[in-house]
Design an enzyme around this catalytic site. Structure first.
Site, mmCIF file in Angstrom:
data_model
loop_
_atom_site.group_PDB
_atom_site.id
_atom_site.type_symbol
_atom_site.label_atom_id
_atom_site.label_comp_id
_atom_site.label_asym_id
_atom_site.label_seq_id
_atom_site.Cartn_x
_atom_site.Cartn_y
_atom_site.Cartn_z
ATOM 1 N N LYS A 67 12.338 -36.085 18.008
ATOM 2 C CA LYS A 67 12.657 -34.790 17.438
ATOM 3 C C LYS A 67 11.574 -34.030 16.722
ATOM 4 O O LYS A 67 10.955 -34.754 15.813
ATOM 5 C CB LYS A 67 13.956 -34.635 16.716
ATOM 6 C CG LYS A 67 14.682 -33.573 16.219
ATOM 7 C CD LYS A 67 15.615 -33.025 17.252
ATOM 8 C CE LYS A 67 16.004 -31.650 16.856
ATOM 9 N NZ LYS A 67 14.922 -30.678 17.426
ATOM 10 N N LYS A 91 11.381 -38.615 8.320
ATOM 11 C CA LYS A 91 12.497 -37.524 7.959
ATOM 12 C C LYS A 91 13.709 -37.944 8.616
ATOM 13 O O LYS A 91 14.856 -37.764 8.062
ATOM 14 C CB LYS A 91 11.840 -36.195 8.025
ATOM 15 C CG LYS A 91 12.579 -35.080 7.256
ATOM 16 C CD LYS A 91 12.390 -33.646 7.772
ATOM 17 C CE LYS A 91 11.057 -33.476 7.492
ATOM 18 N NZ LYS A 91 10.845 -31.948 7.920
ATOM 19 N N LYS A 103 6.220 -34.125 17.372
ATOM 20 C CA LYS A 103 5.674 -32.999 17.266
ATOM 21 C C LYS A 103 4.844 -32.422 18.174
ATOM 22 O O LYS A 103 4.349 -33.213 19.046
ATOM 23 C CB LYS A 103 4.683 -33.022 15.601
ATOM 24 C CG LYS A 103 4.816 -31.747 14.855
ATOM 25 C CD LYS A 103 6.138 -31.400 14.225
ATOM 26 C CE LYS A 103 5.992 -30.312 13.240
ATOM 27 N NZ LYS A 103 7.150 -30.308 12.498
ATOM 28 N N THR A 187 17.509 -25.117 5.946
ATOM 29 C CA THR A 187 16.584 -25.811 5.032
ATOM 30 C C THR A 187 16.789 -25.487 3.521
ATOM 31 O O THR A 187 16.829 -26.536 2.683
ATOM 32 C CB THR A 187 15.203 -25.477 5.675
ATOM 33 O OG1 THR A 187 14.966 -25.702 6.833
ATOM 34 C CG2 THR A 187 14.028 -26.246 4.818
ATOM 35 N N ASN A 218 11.379 -18.067 5.045
ATOM 36 C CA ASN A 218 12.619 -18.578 5.500
ATOM 37 C C ASN A 218 13.205 -19.355 4.565
ATOM 38 O O ASN A 218 14.294 -19.254 3.958
ATOM 39 C CB ASN A 218 12.682 -19.099 6.914
ATOM 40 C CG ASN A 218 14.012 -19.717 7.267
ATOM 41 O OD1 ASN A 218 14.161 -20.881 6.712
ATOM 42 N ND2 ASN A 218 14.657 -19.089 7.953
ATOM 43 N N SER A 356 19.686 -28.686 13.094
ATOM 44 C CA SER A 356 19.324 -28.983 14.560
ATOM 45 C C SER A 356 19.941 -30.005 15.150
ATOM 46 O O SER A 356 20.342 -29.963 16.513
ATOM 47 C CB SER A 356 17.777 -29.309 14.403
ATOM 48 O OG SER A 356 16.825 -28.123 14.561
HETATM 49 P P1 NAD Z 1 7.603 -18.955 6.327
HETATM 50 O O1 NAD Z 1 6.148 -18.543 6.925
HETATM 51 O O2 NAD Z 1 8.870 -18.316 6.733
HETATM 52 O O3 NAD Z 1 7.191 -18.721 4.814
HETATM 53 C C1 NAD Z 1 6.242 -19.100 4.091
HETATM 54 C C2 NAD Z 1 6.078 -18.429 2.697
HETATM 55 O O4 NAD Z 1 4.891 -18.972 1.887
HETATM 56 C C3 NAD Z 1 5.683 -16.868 2.957
HETATM 57 O O5 NAD Z 1 6.580 -15.972 2.059
HETATM 58 C C4 NAD Z 1 4.263 -16.732 2.484
HETATM 59 O O6 NAD Z 1 3.806 -15.481 2.104
HETATM 60 C C5 NAD Z 1 4.236 -17.859 1.442
HETATM 61 N N1 NAD Z 1 2.921 -18.458 1.372
HETATM 62 C C6 NAD Z 1 1.823 -18.873 2.003
HETATM 63 N N2 NAD Z 1 0.886 -19.046 1.367
HETATM 64 C C7 NAD Z 1 1.144 -18.985 -0.186
HETATM 65 C C8 NAD Z 1 0.600 -19.305 -1.369
HETATM 66 N N3 NAD Z 1 -0.869 -19.866 -1.403
HETATM 67 N N4 NAD Z 1 1.061 -19.128 -2.400
HETATM 68 C C9 NAD Z 1 2.614 -18.682 -2.329
HETATM 69 N N5 NAD Z 1 3.136 -18.204 -1.454
HETATM 70 C C10 NAD Z 1 2.554 -18.566 -0.016
HETATM 71 O O7 NAD Z 1 7.823 -20.530 6.437
HETATM 72 P P2 NAD Z 1 9.020 -21.239 6.092
HETATM 73 O O8 NAD Z 1 9.546 -21.513 7.310
HETATM 74 O O9 NAD Z 1 9.629 -20.824 5.032
HETATM 75 O O10 NAD Z 1 8.483 -22.729 5.637
HETATM 76 C C11 NAD Z 1 7.707 -22.837 4.660
HETATM 77 C C12 NAD Z 1 7.651 -24.320 4.359
HETATM 78 O O11 NAD Z 1 8.604 -25.371 4.489
HETATM 79 C C13 NAD Z 1 6.574 -25.017 5.422
HETATM 80 O O12 NAD Z 1 5.714 -26.032 5.005
HETATM 81 C C14 NAD Z 1 7.426 -25.530 6.701
HETATM 82 O O13 NAD Z 1 6.865 -26.509 7.221
HETATM 83 C C15 NAD Z 1 8.419 -26.008 5.758
HETATM 84 N N6 NAD Z 1 9.825 -26.212 6.364
HETATM 85 C C16 NAD Z 1 10.455 -25.305 6.694
HETATM 86 C C17 NAD Z 1 11.782 -25.531 7.267
HETATM 87 C C18 NAD Z 1 12.525 -24.214 8.125
HETATM 88 O O14 NAD Z 1 13.493 -24.691 8.564
HETATM 89 N N7 NAD Z 1 12.302 -23.055 7.865
HETATM 90 C C19 NAD Z 1 12.044 -26.907 7.644
HETATM 91 C C20 NAD Z 1 11.284 -28.037 7.086
HETATM 92 C C21 NAD Z 1 10.317 -27.354 6.476
#
Ligand code: NAD
Length: 436
Positions: A67, A91, A103, A187, A218, A356
């Site tokens: 996954k 994880k 991945k 998340t 998100n 998921s």
């Molecule tokens: P996203 O693209 O929706 O949001 C990322 C946010 O980070 C945005 O608001 C962006 O402006 C901000 N950002 C980028 N660079 C920055 C910086 N230098 N300083 C401050 N803010 C900054 O992405 P997401 O889905 O929220 O994912 C965020 C992290 O969480 C990633 O590492 C992702 O791999 C991890 N993650 C997300 C999920 C999920 O379900 N969305 C699940 C597991 C892990």
């Protein structure tokens, strides 16, 4: 293989010192099971043909089908995808899901593509990897710059190839296309359940606990929203353009409303409404947010945010990692020496993959749950695994990250052992010889 993967694997060495695993297990976990590199041809809107480089890596499938998400980003490489597949293996085992880790990715800047080009790319990528995925084999999901709409296109393309409906091949689909309720906030919600368990253990009172959140996408937004509902004081939030700060506490919903209107936090006039007349809101740089003296620093943006360079300036008393890999290995030990606990990514952001898993279960059963049921089941798993890891860390006197890896390794090693290891076969031979 080069650096990123070596760095990812290096975390295992410390864990191996704390958990008894056989040489077979060590050897197996050092190598991905399958690494596929594919060419993804796409007809562009102007008639040209462009070929993009794509990958899918299945790291380990001892505990179940693999996954892991699909990333569309210019920096995607086989090395990066392999590292991310390794993390997914850990994880899924940390969360106790019946999955291995994988991945995928395409080296592309999706912002340069039209919507139709993006759809053709998504479908072409699935055609290229269709032979190695499937509900019982490998189940993709969204990652950086891929979303529910793209998952919908991909699931449909796969169904056309198989000439039957196969929604369980991919998760993170739109709710109207066999997705799961509760997936979008999962998340952030899972991270809050982990923090709540930790708070209970540390006797932190939410209303007296200040929180700074890096990243307002998100994961960061839903976390901040739910944490505020649970009583935590969100004193700072940042996005890629900058940060806002208010010791009085920031209204998360209002902030999101402004962000949607103005596209960035910095443009936000936080105090323009009457309720904020006396609020002390100011803007900070992203780095300043990381160094605020708060109770909980939440990292929900991207990898490598805390390194040896800034670890010494972090004044938060604990860190919650929602992004993948936001604290690098050097910073990790510096923080540990300073006694700053880090609630690790493999536990804190597992809510996404847990829901998921629920989506996959619902697709296979053809029976869809109410959102309350999704959230309640997520809570059960997140709290159970968090509690077990906190206890393990106390018992072994190791960091929370090492404890999470120990828990994962015990599960993966258990599965490898049950399939037969050198020790098993050696003993077996001895027993057979004794019969004769
Ligand atoms: P996203 O693209 O929706 O949001 C990322 C946010 O980070 C945005 O608001 C962006 O402006 C901000 N950002 C980028 N660079 C920055 C910086 N230098 N300083 C401050 N803010 C900054 O992405 P997401 O889905 O929220 O994912 C965020 C992290 O969480 C990633 O590492 C992702 O791999 C991890 N993650 C997300 C999920 C999920 O379900 N969305 C699940 C597991 C892990």
């Amino acid at each position: 293989m080069s650096n990123i993967f070596d760095d990812a694997r290096s975390r295992l060495h410390e864990v191996f010192e704390n958990v008894a695993v056989t040489d077979d297990v060590r050897e197996r976990l050092m190598h991905p099971k399958l690494a596929l590199a594919v060419s993804v041809p796409v007809r562009m809107d102007d008639g040209r043909l462009r070929v993009f480089q794509g990958y899918r890596v299945q790291y380990d499938d001892t505990r179940g089908p693999t996954k892991g998400g699909i990333r569309f980003h210019p920096d995607v490489s086989l090395d990066e995808v392999t590292s991310l597949s390794f993390w997914m293996t850990i994880k899924c085992a940390v969360a106790g899901l019946p999955y291995g880790g994988a991945k995928g990715g395409v080296a592309v800047n999706p912002k340069e593509l039209s919507r139709l080009e993006l759809e053709r790319l998504s479908r072409a990528y699935i055609r290229a990897i269709a032979d190695v995925i499937g509900p019982e084999r490998d189940i993709p999901a969204p990652d950086v710059y891929t979303n529910a709409t793209i998952m919908g296109w991909m699931a449909e393309e796969y169904s056309q190839i198989r000439r039957r409906q196969v929604p369980a091949v991919i998760t993170g689909k739109p709710v109207h296309l066999n997705g799961s309720l509760g997936r979008e906030a999962a998340t952030g919600r899972g991270a809050l359940f982990v923090l709540q368990q930790w708070a209970q253990r540390q006797e932190l009172v939410p209303t007296e606990t200040t929180v700074a959140v890096q990243g307002f996408g998100n994961a960061g937004y839903h976390f901040a929203r739910l944490a505020q509902e649970a009583g935590y004081r969100i004193v700072a939030i940042s996005d890629s353009k900058g940060a806002i700060h208010s010791e009085e506490g920031i209204d998360v919903e209002q902030t999101m409303h402004h962000k949607r209107t103005h596209r960035e936090l910095r443009a936000m006039l936080y105090c323009d409404a009457s309720v904020c007349d006396e609020a002390q809101q100011d803007t900070l740089s992203n780095n300043e947010l990381l160094e605020l003296p708060v109770d909980v620093l939440v990292l929900a943006a991207m990898e490598n945010q805390i390194t040896a360079e800034n670890a010494g300036r972090i004044r938060a008393t604990q860190i919650l990692e929602i992004a993948n890999g936001p604290t690098n290995a050097e910073a990790d030990s510096l923080l540990e020496n300073r006694g700053v606990p880090v609630l690790p990514d493999v536990l804190a952001n597992a809510g996404g993959v847990i829901v998921s898993y629920f989506e996959w279960v619902q697709n296979r059963a053809g029976f869809y749950w109410e959102e309350a049921e999704v959230n309640a089941r997520l809570q059960t798993i997140a709290e159970r695994e968090a509690k077990a890891i906190f206890e393990l860390a106390d018992e072994r006197q190791v960091s929370l990250r090492t404890a999470a890896y120990i828990q994962a390794l015990q599960r993966i090693a258990g599965a490898i052992r049950e399939r037969g290891t050198q020790e098993y076969f050696t003993e077996h031979d001895v027993a057979k010889a004794a019969d004769h």
